[in-house]
Write a protein that holds these residues in place. Structure first.
Motif, PDB file in Angstrom:
ATOM      1  N   SER A 223     -32.505   3.265  18.991  1.00  0.00           N
ATOM      2  CA  SER A 223     -32.532   2.440  17.790  1.00  0.00           C
ATOM      3  C   SER A 223     -31.255   1.605  17.738  1.00  0.00           C
ATOM      4  CB  SER A 223     -32.618   3.329  16.548  1.00  0.00           C
ATOM      5  OG  SER A 223     -31.415   4.068  16.383  1.00  0.00           O
ATOM      6  N   VAL A 224     -31.208   0.652  16.799  1.00  0.00           N
ATOM      7  CA  VAL A 224     -30.015  -0.185  16.658  1.00  0.00           C
ATOM      8  C   VAL A 224     -28.797   0.680  16.365  1.00  0.00           C
ATOM      9  CG1 VAL A 224     -28.911  -1.910  15.193  1.00  0.00           C
ATOM     10  CG2 VAL A 224     -31.255  -2.268  15.977  1.00  0.00           C
ATOM     11  N   GLU A 225     -28.927   1.654  15.457  1.00  0.00           N
ATOM     12  CA  GLU A 225     -27.793   2.518  15.118  1.00  0.00           C
ATOM     13  C   GLU A 225     -27.352   3.341  16.328  1.00  0.00           C
ATOM     14  OE1 GLU A 225     -29.399   4.684  11.858  1.00  0.00           O
ATOM     15  OE2 GLU A 225     -28.739   3.223  10.348  1.00  0.00           O
ATOM     16  N   GLU A 226     -28.319   3.850  17.093  1.00  0.00           N
ATOM     17  CA  GLU A 226     -27.973   4.639  18.281  1.00  0.00           C
ATOM     18  C   GLU A 226     -27.288   3.774  19.332  1.00  0.00           C
ATOM     19  OE1 GLU A 226     -31.655   7.860  17.895  1.00  0.00           O
ATOM     20  OE2 GLU A 226     -31.878   6.031  19.091  1.00  0.00           O
ATOM     21  N   LEU A 227     -27.742   2.549  19.484  1.00  0.00           N
ATOM     22  CA  LEU A 227     -27.123   1.647  20.447  1.00  0.00           C
ATOM     23  C   LEU A 227     -25.696   1.309  20.036  1.00  0.00           C
ATOM     24  CD1 LEU A 227     -27.584  -0.002  23.027  1.00  0.00           C
ATOM     25  CD2 LEU A 227     -28.447  -1.858  21.607  1.00  0.00           C
ATOM     26  N   LEU A 228     -25.466   1.068  18.749  1.00  0.00           N
ATOM     27  CA  LEU A 228     -24.115   0.755  18.263  1.00  0.00           C
ATOM     28  C   LEU A 228     -23.159   1.906  18.513  1.00  0.00           C
ATOM     29  CD1 LEU A 228     -24.968  -1.033  14.899  1.00  0.00           C
ATOM     30  CD2 LEU A 228     -23.825  -2.075  16.853  1.00  0.00           C
ATOM     31  N   VAL A 229     -23.578   3.130  18.230  1.00  0.00           N
ATOM     32  CA  VAL A 229     -22.700   4.292  18.437  1.00  0.00           C
ATOM     33  C   VAL A 229     -22.490   4.539  19.920  1.00  0.00           C
ATOM     34  CG1 VAL A 229     -22.454   6.779  18.095  1.00  0.00           C
ATOM     35  CG2 VAL A 229     -23.331   5.353  16.238  1.00  0.00           C
ATOM     36  N   CYS A 230     -23.554   4.424  20.706  1.00  0.00           N
ATOM     37  CA  CYS A 230     -23.435   4.657  22.151  1.00  0.00           C
ATOM     38  C   CYS A 230     -22.434   3.691  22.772  1.00  0.00           C
ATOM     39  CB  CYS A 230     -24.808   4.514  22.802  1.00  0.00           C
ATOM     40  SG  CYS A 230     -24.851   4.988  24.550  1.00  0.00           S
ATOM     41  N   GLU A 231     -22.477   2.433  22.364  1.00  0.00           N
ATOM     42  CA  GLU A 231     -21.554   1.448  22.924  1.00  0.00           C
ATOM     43  C   GLU A 231     -20.140   1.633  22.411  1.00  0.00           C
ATOM     44  OE1 GLU A 231     -23.490  -2.270  22.044  1.00  0.00           O
ATOM     45  OE2 GLU A 231     -24.333  -2.336  24.054  1.00  0.00           O
TER      46      GLU A 231
END
Length: 426
Positions: free
Chosen positions: A369-377
């Motif tokens: 998800s967008v939130e998961e992508l933001l945290v992962c990066e």
């Protein structure tokens, strides 16, 4: 473009702060600015003031009303809070001014009218470096493609970009390796050939090329393109919606692509793999009502697989020579804006961010998800960081980051080291 004086007005200060406070694509933040103005919006988004009933009514006209708005607002305050105490817009403006840049805002006469086509996905401001003036979208041709460009792709790109500049158009791209770099270089070469006194001198556009970047303009990214990006800056413009010091991330690259599409009257995809940022740009362009042209390639070339997919599945036009690329631009090149916003633009950001999956090019981050992508990066690979630092880097609330970290750990993308977190190879 002339850099504004480092003592800016309230609107410029507020928008400079907002570019650091919120991530690109934060529609609620943009809607709040549209409804209440940048200065009042900044006070509300940072939690310094509370939203008043009359202001809620105004915001409802832009963002919708009812319980959903209340939930969105509460989630937004939690998302913006980690960065709210770290804003120093005057410092950011001075930093860009010292290197010959500044911040262009919608209140400026030079603001590109075509960006209004993005609606709630419009940028809050555009940081810039360079001495050129942005052309109208109808005078700008975006040329994009794969980073893994072939000799064929580079040759076609050079022909398209050179022909565009010689015809008085501006070439817009993203400054990346591969097709982007070939487009910028060809545009610069064509502009040099058209200098007064040259045998082929004609009537070039105001700037030959514009590079739209995904990170802060105080550093050149990719580093291997520093010389080229400096040349773009000297002859044209570097643009970004990210403030000084902001790192380019995959999420920001994908959102950057909507700006390339909006600033241009048409988009040409020269080479694109099955999944690529170039296809993402084409998706934004189609949603905005821009013409999209696609260059075919050998059926055996992975670098053309995405082009062939677009030709099969999307309402695009085949480009077989440079003249056909120029034919994609609107007839009136003196128009003040783009071709107009399509009915699908409201759904464009979410749809365009969803890249097509393919079994041979699967990535560990596919399906996030967008939130998961933001945290992962936001997670470093070589060292672990505490959760508070992640809330600032990702621009998300503490509860959201904690929940996302748990999900990423289950997928093998994050690991906890004592009370800190880091990214794993996945």
């Amino acid at each position: 473009m002339t850099a504004p004086h480092p003592r800016p007005d309230g609107a410029r200060l507020a928008r400079a702060a907002l570019t650091r406070l919120v991530e690109p694509g934060d529609e609620l933040a943009v809607q709040t600015v549209a409804a209440l103005g940048p200065e009042r919006a900044l006070a509300l988004l940072t939690g310094r003031d509370r939203l008043q009933p009359a202001e809620r009514d105004l915001l409802s006209d832009h963002a919708g009303s009812g319980p959903a708005l209340g939930r969105r607002w509460s989630a937004g305050l939690a998302r913006w809070a980690p960065r709210a105490e770290r804003l120093d817009p005057a410092r950011d403006l001075v930093a860009l001014h010292r290197i010959g840049g500044g911040l262009l805002i919608p209140e400026d006469d030079a603001w590109p009218a075509a960006l209004h086509d993005l609606g709630a996905a419009a940028p809050l401001g555009l940081w810039f470096r360079g001495a050129g003036t942005l052309p109208a979208a109808a005078r700008a041709l975006a040329v994009v493609g794969s980073r893994e460009a072939t000799a064929y792709g580079r040759q076609v790109t050079s022909a398209v970009a050179s022909r565009a500049v010689r015809a008085g158009a501006c070439v817009v791209s993203g400054g990346a390796y591969g097709i982007d770099g070939a487009a910028h270089r060809a545009a610069l070469d064509a502009a040099r050939d058209l200098r007064p006194g040259h045998a082929d001198a004609g009537a070039p556009g105001p700037v030959p090329t514009v590079a739209v970047l995904a990170g802060g303009l105080d550093r050149f990214y990719p580093a291997g393109h520093e010389d080229m990006l400096r040349a773009v800056m000297e002859a044209g413009l570097l643009l970004s919606e990210m403030p000084p010091g902001a790192s380019p991330t995959r999420y920001r690259f994908l959102h950057r692509n909507r700006l390339i599409a909006a600033l241009s009257g048409a988009v040409v995809v020269v080479e694109a793999r099955w999944r690529s940022g170039a296809q993402n740009t084409a998706g934004h362009a189609l949603a905005l009502g821009r013409e999209v042209g696609v260059v075919p390639g050998p059926i055996t070339s992975p670098s053309s697989a995405g082009c062939h997919r677009l030709l099969q599945e999307a309402p695009v036009r085949l480009v077989a020579d440079p003249a056909q690329a120029l034919d994609l631009l609107p007839p009136d090149r003196g128009a003040g804006g783009g071709p107009g916003r399509s009915d699908a633009v409201a759904d464009a950001p979410a749809a365009a961010l969803a890249e097509p999956a393919h079994e041979s090019t699967a990535r560990p981050t596919d399906g996030l998800s967008v939130e998961e992508l933001l945290v992962c990066e936001a997670l470093p690979v070589r060292r672990a960081v505490d959760v508070d630092a992640l809330t600032v880097s990702a621009g998300l609330s503490l509860p959201t980051v904690l929940a996302v970290l748990t999900r990423l750990a289950r997928r093998g993308l994050a690991e906890r080291v004592d009370d800190r977190w880091r990214r794993t190879a996945g």
